[in-house]
Design an enzyme around this catalytic site. Structure first.
Site, PDB file in Angstrom:
ATOM      1  N   GLN A 194      -1.809  -0.873  -1.260  1.00 10.27           N
ATOM      2  CA  GLN A 194      -2.660  -1.119  -1.577  1.00 10.27           C
ATOM      3  C   GLN A 194      -3.938  -0.828  -0.330  1.00 10.27           C
ATOM      4  O   GLN A 194      -5.580  -1.385  -0.988  1.00 10.27           O
ATOM      5  CB  GLN A 194      -2.538  -2.990  -1.404  1.00 10.27           C
ATOM      6  N   GLU A 237      -2.036  16.820  -6.510  1.00 10.39           N
ATOM      7  CA  GLU A 237      -0.776  16.946  -5.424  1.00 10.39           C
ATOM      8  C   GLU A 237       0.336  14.722  -4.937  1.00 10.39           C
ATOM      9  O   GLU A 237       0.293  14.613  -4.190  1.00 10.39           O
ATOM     10  CB  GLU A 237      -0.825  16.770  -3.713  1.00 10.39           C
ATOM     11  N   HIS A 241       5.367  12.271  -6.810  1.00  9.46           N
ATOM     12  CA  HIS A 241       5.806  10.979  -6.294  1.00  9.46           C
ATOM     13  C   HIS A 241       7.036  10.428  -7.362  1.00  9.46           C
ATOM     14  O   HIS A 241       8.073   9.458  -7.384  1.00  9.46           O
ATOM     15  CB  HIS A 241       5.217  10.411  -5.805  1.00  9.46           C
TER      16      HIS A 241
END
Length: 410
Positions: A194, A237, A241
């Site tokens: 956020q 990129e 994750h």
């Protein structure tokens, strides 16, 4: 009234674009800053040609110094109000010896969100608003290389002006803004964090592109969009994750319109990586810890996952090996040491600054200028930077495994 007596309307000059206004402001401020420094030195100790040479040097160096100073002030101002850096111990605990890659994959959302709470301000201070690497071609500045790298990917998307594009894992939206300008498309950009949403939307408003670029908070493993919402999707990129490449690529396929293109740069291990090599394993771990990755995987894992998700593979290759480095610099050079304070972030990796930066930040912690946990965050990020550089030097890691896939027509 005769023409000569009529009041003349005021001349209206077009205002300069915001970017030009900022550049002119930096130039003016830099000259003033440099001029002030000159006044400290006795003019009598210089000849007239010497003063002229110094004045010319100030025109070149002054704006750079001012830009660095203004970025540092912005960084310290943001850090002074931050409450996030107390998370660093919890983040580091994710990589304790008792935690496996599977453990981190299960808790990926907390891992990645915590990482970017810690890292975002450091990234913007040291790197800019586009959180990615790029090789530097002859004649390019660092920022030009970053933008060119983004445009190259955007050119693979096969979109027209007015298209709707998704940026999957957008950071604070630097690439989204550049790609919106380059393509004329409207960009939705998603990030788990956020703080990045708020920062990115504030920058978009400042740069006058809020009508075309919108950052939202969300998880790219569960994209909050209906099926077939986007003409194209890109990721720079960021999908490294993800806890599961099949999962994230499958979600991207779902929100793409039939015939739409997905293009990405992936962080990957290369064929040179040897899991039996202790140095290679250390580099891999340093990259994972320093960059918030649950696990770093081989190029073949990503390529196979893209096809398994249902994409028609158009191309897959390491663009760092395209052979454009004659007279340029490899992508990892900004993470290698330099003694020049004008070469940031390289300057912080020289032996003196490497040891001094934690001490400087520790002093700022004690003074209350930055929050507790800032030093640990900086050390963690610095180690990740060194890991990336070593990965590039040894050739076992690439941040630019380019993949382009098309969603089949229904």
């Amino acid at each position: 009234a005769p023409p000569s007596a009529r009041p003349r309307p005021p001349k209206v000059f077009p205002s300069a674009p915001p970017a030009m206004q900022r550049t002119l402001a930096e130039l003016g401020a830099g000259v003033v800053l440099g001029g002030a420094a000159l006044l400290v030195v006795s003019p009598s100790s210089f000849s007239l040609p010497g003063l002229a040479a110094l004045a010319v040097a100030l025109l070149v160096v002054g704006p750079v110094l001012w830009k660095g100073l203004s970025l540092t002030i912005t960084f310290l101002s943001s850090m002074s109000a931050s409450k996030k850096h107390s998370k660093i111990d919890g983040y580091n605990n994710q990589f304790d010896s008792g935690k496996s890659a599977d453990d981190r994959n299960k808790d990926y959302a907390n891992l990645v969100d915590s990482y970017y709470d810690l890292a975002t301000e450091f990234y913007e201070w040291g790197w800019g608003t586009s959180f990615h690497f790029a090789d530097k071609r002859p004649g390019e500045t660092f920022q030009q290389s970053i933008v060119r790298h983004e445009y190259y990917l955007a050119g693979r998307l096969d979109v027209q002006k007015g298209a709707t594009i998704l940026d999957c894992g957008c950071g604070i939206g630097g690439p989204a803004r550049n790609i919106a300008r380059f393509t004329g498309a409207n960009v939705k950009a998603i990030t788990l964090n956020q703080f990045q949403v708020d920062r990115g939307n504030a920058i978009s408003a400042r740069e006058g592109v809020s009508d075309r670029v919108n950052l939202i908070q969300g998880d790219f493993m569960k994209l909050p969009f209906p099926d077939a919402s986007f003409d194209a999707v890109y990721a720079i990129e960021s999908t490294c994750h993800a806890p599961d490449r099949n999962g994230v690529y499958g979600e991207i396929l779902r929100v793409l319109k039939p015939g739409g293109v997905f293009a990405c740069y992936e962080w990957c291990l290369t064929d040179k990586y040897d899991a039996e090599n202790e140095q290679h394993r250390k580099i891999k771990r340093d990259i994972e810890i320093g960059d918030g990755l649950p696990d770093l995987v081989h190029t073949s894992v990503c390529t196979k996952a893209l096809e398994t998700a249902g994409f028609q593979l158009i191309e897959a290759r390491d663009v760092t090996q395209d052979g454009h480095l004659d007279g340029g610099e490899a992508w990892y050079v900004p993470l290698t040491p330099s003694w020049s304070p004008l070469k940031w972030p390289r300057f912080q990796f020289n032996p003196i600054m490497f040891r001094a930066m934690p001490l400087i930040l520790r002093g700022l912690e004690l003074l209350g200028v930055v929050p507790e946990g800032t030093v640990k965050t900086q050390v963690m990020l610095q180690a990740g930077g060194i890991g990336c550089a070593q990965g590039g030097i040894t050739g076992i890691f690439t941040p630019s495994w380019l993949m382009v896939g098309r969603k089949p027509q229904a």
